[in-house]
Design a protein around this motif. Structure first.
Motif, mmCIF file in Angstrom:
data_model
loop_
_atom_site.group_PDB
_atom_site.id
_atom_site.type_symbol
_atom_site.label_atom_id
_atom_site.label_comp_id
_atom_site.label_asym_id
_atom_site.label_seq_id
_atom_site.Cartn_x
_atom_site.Cartn_y
_atom_site.Cartn_z
ATOM 1 N N THR A 1 24.772 1.161 17.922
ATOM 2 C CA THR A 1 24.093 1.093 16.611
ATOM 3 C C THR A 1 24.089 -0.466 16.665
ATOM 4 N N TYR A 2 25.468 -1.178 16.936
ATOM 5 C CA TYR A 2 24.607 -2.394 17.171
ATOM 6 C C TYR A 2 23.324 -3.518 17.323
ATOM 7 N N HIS A 3 23.539 -2.882 18.986
ATOM 8 C CA HIS A 3 22.421 -2.857 19.425
ATOM 9 C C HIS A 3 20.775 -2.348 19.345
ATOM 10 N N HIS A 4 20.893 -1.299 18.526
ATOM 11 C CA HIS A 4 19.751 -0.703 17.947
ATOM 12 C C HIS A 4 19.849 -1.216 16.504
ATOM 13 N N SER A 5 19.982 -1.546 16.307
ATOM 14 C CA SER A 5 19.746 -2.220 14.762
ATOM 15 C C SER A 5 19.214 -3.980 15.337
ATOM 16 N N LEU A 6 19.788 -4.457 16.113
ATOM 17 C CA LEU A 6 19.020 -5.613 16.653
ATOM 18 C C LEU A 6 17.678 -5.408 16.974
ATOM 19 N N SER A 7 17.537 -4.285 17.561
ATOM 20 C CA SER A 7 16.326 -3.931 18.310
ATOM 21 C C SER A 7 14.579 -3.322 17.388
ATOM 22 N N VAL A 8 15.638 -3.040 16.039
ATOM 23 C CA VAL A 8 14.359 -3.279 15.923
ATOM 24 C C VAL A 8 14.044 -3.862 14.266
ATOM 25 N N ALA A 9 14.884 -4.462 14.135
ATOM 26 C CA ALA A 9 14.499 -5.844 13.674
ATOM 27 C C ALA A 9 13.878 -6.548 14.148
ATOM 28 N N ASN A 10 14.008 -6.762 15.156
ATOM 29 C CA ASN A 10 13.260 -7.481 15.806
ATOM 30 C C ASN A 10 11.854 -7.334 16.138
ATOM 31 N N LEU A 11 11.672 -5.889 16.154
ATOM 32 C CA LEU A 11 9.645 -5.195 16.395
ATOM 33 C C LEU A 11 9.893 -5.786 14.424
ATOM 34 N N ALA A 12 10.481 -5.517 13.244
ATOM 35 C CA ALA A 12 9.718 -5.191 11.479
ATOM 36 C C ALA A 12 9.823 -6.701 11.956
ATOM 37 N N GLU A 13 10.570 -7.676 12.416
ATOM 38 C CA GLU A 13 10.265 -9.223 12.128
ATOM 39 C C GLU A 13 8.973 -9.652 12.860
ATOM 40 N N ALA A 14 8.802 -8.982 14.198
ATOM 41 C CA ALA A 14 7.578 -8.944 15.156
ATOM 42 C C ALA A 14 6.357 -8.525 13.681
ATOM 43 N N ALA A 15 6.183 -7.582 13.823
ATOM 44 C CA ALA A 15 4.883 -7.308 12.197
ATOM 45 C C ALA A 15 5.090 -7.771 11.252
ATOM 46 N N ALA A 16 6.204 -8.442 11.032
ATOM 47 C CA ALA A 16 6.161 -8.602 9.811
ATOM 48 C C ALA A 16 5.063 -10.321 10.025
ATOM 49 N N GLU A 17 5.170 -10.789 11.649
ATOM 50 C CA GLU A 17 4.528 -12.311 11.067
ATOM 51 C C GLU A 17 3.189 -11.606 11.807
ATOM 52 N N VAL A 18 2.708 -10.488 12.382
ATOM 53 C CA VAL A 18 1.525 -10.185 12.514
ATOM 54 C C VAL A 18 1.082 -10.518 11.424
ATOM 55 N N VAL A 19 1.987 -9.236 10.477
ATOM 56 C CA VAL A 19 1.383 -9.130 9.187
ATOM 57 C C VAL A 19 0.648 -10.619 8.707
#
Length: 205
Positions: free
Chosen positions: A187-205
């Motif tokens: 769950t820890y690694h999955h949460s990190l992956s989702v968080a990194n994806l969300a951060e990348a998407a937010a920076e693009v937006v």
């Protein structure tokens, strides 16, 4: 509005304190005192706590009030506006609390160039202009220290979660994250992956 009003009041109290102690000590010369009023204090603090638009508004308001403190000095108004807006621009890139010091110092350097420009238009000699610039840099550094010390109080009192606070919460050494890593590594690694994806998407937006 209470937050913005408090920041303006803090800015004016600090400026009044500087003027009072300079008069009490009879140092430095009256021409240098306006460059010690820390015009970047309120704007940088506002930029960190709220947004750029409000920070620019505080820069204009506080500059107007500061110029009124020194007998409606137009040069002080220009210097304060320039230094404050530079501070707001620099505050946008702050991602760690230690960078507040850098932003304050750079705003002071901006004030140095403004002081030199004003010297040429006001027939002030170069030595005096350099002293004004040195005072500006010193004021920027002191303002950054005041911001660093008062920012946590503003965050708590006005219940504002700044970008700096959010970044601190992402510290992987946080006790809750360390416990999650030990008890639920998947769950820890999955949460990190989702968080990194969300951060990348937010920076693009």
């Amino acid at each position: 509005y209470a937050l913005l009003a408090t920041i303006v009041i803090l800015q004016m109290l600090v400026a009044r304190g500087v003027i009072y102690f300079c008069d009490l000590l009879n140092w430095p010369s009256p021409g240098v005192v306006p460059y010690l009023l820390m015009p970047a204090l309120g704007p940088i603090l506002t930029a960190i706590l709220t947004n750029t638009r409000r920070a620019n508004l505080i820069a204009l308001l506080s500059s107007l009030f500061l110029s009124m403190l020194v007998d409606n000095n137009f040069s002080v108004l220009i210097y304060s506006v320039v230094t404050g807006i530079i501070g707001v621009h620099l505050a946008q890139g702050i991602r760690r609390r230690s960078q507040i010091i850098t932003a304050g110092a750079r705003a002071g350097v901006g004030g140095l160039f403004c002081a030199l420009a004003l010297a040429f238009t006001s027939e002030i000699d170069l030595n005096s202009a350099l002293i004004h610039g040195a005072a500006s840099i010193s004021a920027g550094l002191i303002a950054s220290l005041l911001i660093s010390s008062t920012l946590p109080l503003f965050e708590v009192i006005f219940k504002v979660t700044t970008r700096l606070r959010w970044l601190e919460m992402t510290d992987l050494n946080h006790p809750l994250l360390r416990r999650m890593f030990m008890e639920a590594p998947g769950t820890y690694h999955h949460s990190l992956s989702v968080a990194n994806l969300a951060e990348a998407a937010a920076e693009v937006v």
